[in-house]
Design an enzyme around this catalytic site. Structure first.
Site, PDB file in Angstrom:
ATOM      1  N   ASN A 105      -6.697   2.025  10.090  1.00 51.75           N
ATOM      2  CA  ASN A 105      -5.364   2.191  10.674  1.00 51.75           C
ATOM      3  C   ASN A 105      -5.547   2.159  12.182  1.00 51.75           C
ATOM      4  OD1 ASN A 105      -4.657   2.625   8.045  1.00 51.75           O
ATOM      5  ND2 ASN A 105      -4.161   4.803   8.288  1.00 51.75           N
ATOM      6  N   TYR A 118      -3.569   2.063  15.935  1.00 54.38           N
ATOM      7  CA  TYR A 118      -2.328   2.181  16.696  1.00 54.38           C
ATOM      8  C   TYR A 118      -2.535   2.022  18.191  1.00 54.38           C
ATOM      9  CZ  TYR A 118      -0.016   3.655  12.449  1.00 54.38           C
ATOM     10  OH  TYR A 118       0.512   3.681  11.192  1.00 54.38           O
ATOM     11  N   ARG A 166       0.860  -1.190   0.000  1.00 50.07           N
ATOM     12  CA  ARG A 166       0.000   0.000   0.000  1.00 50.07           C
ATOM     13  C   ARG A 166       0.894   1.239   0.000  1.00 50.07           C
ATOM     14  NH1 ARG A 166      -2.229   3.150   4.764  1.00 50.07           N
ATOM     15  NH2 ARG A 166      -3.496   4.678   3.691  1.00 50.07           N
ATOM     16  N   GLU A 213      -6.877   8.857   6.463  1.00 47.81           N
ATOM     17  CA  GLU A 213      -7.074   9.495   7.760  1.00 47.81           C
ATOM     18  C   GLU A 213      -7.542  10.950   7.689  1.00 47.81           C
ATOM     19  OE1 GLU A 213      -3.544   8.966  10.092  1.00 47.81           O
ATOM     20  OE2 GLU A 213      -3.732   6.811  10.139  1.00 47.81           O
ATOM     21  N   HIS A 237      -2.463  11.001   0.744  1.00 46.99           N
ATOM     22  CA  HIS A 237      -1.890  10.777   2.071  1.00 46.99           C
ATOM     23  C   HIS A 237      -1.207  12.084   2.495  1.00 46.99           C
ATOM     24  CE1 HIS A 237      -0.404   7.411   4.927  1.00 46.99           C
ATOM     25  NE2 HIS A 237      -0.047   8.565   5.479  1.00 46.99           N
ATOM     26  N   GLU A 278      -2.975   0.058   8.229  1.00 44.99           N
ATOM     27  CA  GLU A 278      -1.759   0.427   8.971  1.00 44.99           C
ATOM     28  C   GLU A 278      -1.869  -0.124  10.378  1.00 44.99           C
ATOM     29  OE1 GLU A 278      -0.697   4.621   9.144  1.00 44.99           O
ATOM     30  OE2 GLU A 278      -1.243   4.875   7.027  1.00 44.99           O
TER      31      GLU A 278
HETATM   32  C1  BGC Z   1      -0.185   7.908   9.239  1.00 43.77           C
HETATM   33  C2  BGC Z   1       1.260   7.693   8.882  1.00 43.77           C
HETATM   34  C3  BGC Z   1       2.122   7.907  10.108  1.00 43.77           C
HETATM   35  C4  BGC Z   1       1.716   6.897  11.152  1.00 43.77           C
HETATM   36  C5  BGC Z   1       2.514   6.959  12.431  1.00 43.77           C
HETATM   37  C6  BGC Z   1      -0.590   7.336  10.578  1.00 43.77           C
HETATM   38  O1  BGC Z   1      -1.416   8.251  11.236  1.00 43.77           O
HETATM   39  O2  BGC Z   1      -1.024   7.467   8.209  1.00 43.77           O
HETATM   40  O3  BGC Z   1       1.595   8.534   7.830  1.00 43.77           O
HETATM   41  O4  BGC Z   1       3.481   7.809   9.832  1.00 43.77           O
HETATM   42  O5  BGC Z   1       0.381   7.097  11.501  1.00 43.77           O
HETATM   43  O6  BGC Z   1       2.306   8.167  13.091  1.00 43.77           O
END
Ligand code: BGC
Length: 454
Positions: free
Chosen positions: A293, A295, A78, A167, A122, A353
């Protein structure tokens, strides 16, 4: 008892990057500047002072980078296209050399058996469009659709998966409300306008795709589940506001054709204007998949000092935090995937992601970079994806963020998210231990996740 993990047949394994973060040579071969080019070249706007002038030099090294992906056994990649390489002024005249670059990249991927997944946007908006108001100008929906059409015409015969935006929340929150990201505005009244135009542009690009493309198109959002710090009415209301602000502001218009007006009015006050029926209709286009995505999560409490949400995250004492101060919380991924299925129905999902920056050793020792914390993060989150699939969520693939250490936006090169280490002096690539681990997971369709931790 250990059970062997196995993902569904055809589950797509890959990695993700974005144009400005890795390509370098941002003005080469007739490209126009993007807002990130301007932002990183304005002294004082970023703490790092780094720029994307070279980054990972992927623009020049894409062939060997694709060979590296192949050697790691990646099935998909991607990446995003730089809008101002294709249309230097954001609209109007096409720059053939820009299109040629992405065509060569797509062909190299396909020759190596790697499926390309293209994100149209992006974050690197053409600077010339920012001069016309950028995401605040309602015409941007048409500009974006026209840009998309240029790419669909050239590459849809070979690219089977497209994503419109990456995002939208980050663009609005970081670019227009708080300002650490380009274009760096701090304006309560602009952020809701930017969000609405981002989502209108998403809808217009999907419509354009239906007219020109034959495969699949979706949207990529970053979702962060919000859990109340207590059962107090104030904390519950704060959690609902935080969820509406970050997650539902984008999911509801795209997938339900509605907006969480009540909570967003609580957040934005008179800066929040309900979207017109036309805007909601444009935004609510059928999409073929949703990219998520993921995290971290937030435990949320009411806090009058936290502007404008009046909701603040509570630090968890027992938790592990990444270098970007994000709590490691794999269960949040299971919860997020189940929430999406429950609230929005059985839409195919991809993890577009997931990954972490940890304090890796800055230099490779010989040919090795030991990153046990990243392996642990990936193992736990991949297991979470598997759990969600077992509970009936239709997750079709996983893209690790990121293939390379790269330019972490305003934070520069200081935060390393890659499974492949990049030495930013020599530009040498060294697969970290996590790349070897992820390769084994890919090769065994998940079974390697059941291996004992090293
Ligand atoms: C983004 C990336 C970024 C990653 C880590 C995501 O919000 O799509 O571009 O590097 O998080 O912060």
């Amino acid at each position: 008892m250990t059970t062997t993990i196995e993902f569904p047949r055809g589950f797509l394994w890959g990695s993700a990057t974005s144009a400005y973060q890795i390509e370098g040579s941002p003005l080469a071969d007739g490209a126009g500047p993007s807002i990130w080019q301007r932002f990183m070249h304005t002294p004082g706007l970023t703490p790092s002072g780094d720029t994307g002038d070279v980054a990972c030099d992927h623009y020049r090294r894409y062939k060997s980078d694709v060979a590296l992906m192949r050697d790691l056994g990646m099935q998909a990649y991607r990446f995003s296209v730089s809008w101002s390489r294709i249309l230097p002024l954001g609209k109007g005249a096409v720059n053939p050399a820009g299109l040629d670059f992405y065509e060569r990249l797509v062909d190299a991927l396909l020759e190596n058996g790697i499926e390309p997944i293209i994100t149209l946007f992006h974050w690197d908006l053409p600077a010339a469009l920012d001069d016309r108001g950028g995401w605040l100008n309602p015409d941007i929906a048409n500009w974006f659709a026209d840009y998309g059409t240029t790419l669909f015409r050239r590459l849809d015969d070979r690219v089977k998966k497209w994503a419109t935006l990456n995002e939208p929340w980050v663009v609005s929150d970081g670019g227009y409300l708080h300002g650490p990201l380009a274009p760096g505005h701090k304006n309560l009244y602009e952020a809701p306008i930017a969000s609405r135009n981002l989502m209108r542009a998403h809808g217009a690009a999907v419509q354009a795709y239906r007219a020109t493309g034959k495969h699949q198109i979706g949207l990529v959002v970053n979702l962060e589940p919000k859990y109340p710090a207590s059962d107090s009415p104030a904390d519950l209301a704060a959690t609902a506001r935080a969820d509406a602000y970050m997650n539902r502001q984008y999911l509801d218009p795209a997938l339900l054709g509605t907006c969480p007006d009540k909570e967003l009015t609580e957040v934005f006050g008179d800066a929040w204007e309900p979207w017109s029926p036309e805007a909601l209709k444009l935004t609510h286009q059928p999409i073929d998949f949703l990219g998520i995505n993921y995290y971290t999560r937030n435990v949320t409490r009411a806090d009058e000092r936290s502007w404008p949400q009046r909701a603040a995250p509570v630090r968890q004492k027992q938790a592990t935090y990444t270098e970007t101060t994000w709590e490691v919380f794999p269960q949040g991924l299971v919860d997020t995937l189940e929430m999406v299925k429950k609230r929005y129905g059985p839409i195919p999902l991809y993890i577009t992601e997931n990954g972490a920056a940890f304090f890796d050793p800055p230099v490779a020792e010989g040919n090795r970079v030991r990153d046990p914390l990243r392996i642990d993060y990936l193992r736990k989150h991949l297991t979470a994806v598997h759990t969600a699939i077992q509970r009936g969520v239709d997750v079709r693939g996983y893209m690790v963020w990121s293939l390379f250490d790269n330019l972490e936006w305003s934070l520069g090169f200081s935060k390393r998210f890659g499974i492949v280490h990049v030495d930013f002096e020599s530009l040498k690539r060294t697969p970290k231990d996590s790349a070897r681990f992820y390769s084994r997971v890919v090769a065994t369709n998940g079974a390697a996740l059941s291996e004992a931790a090293d």
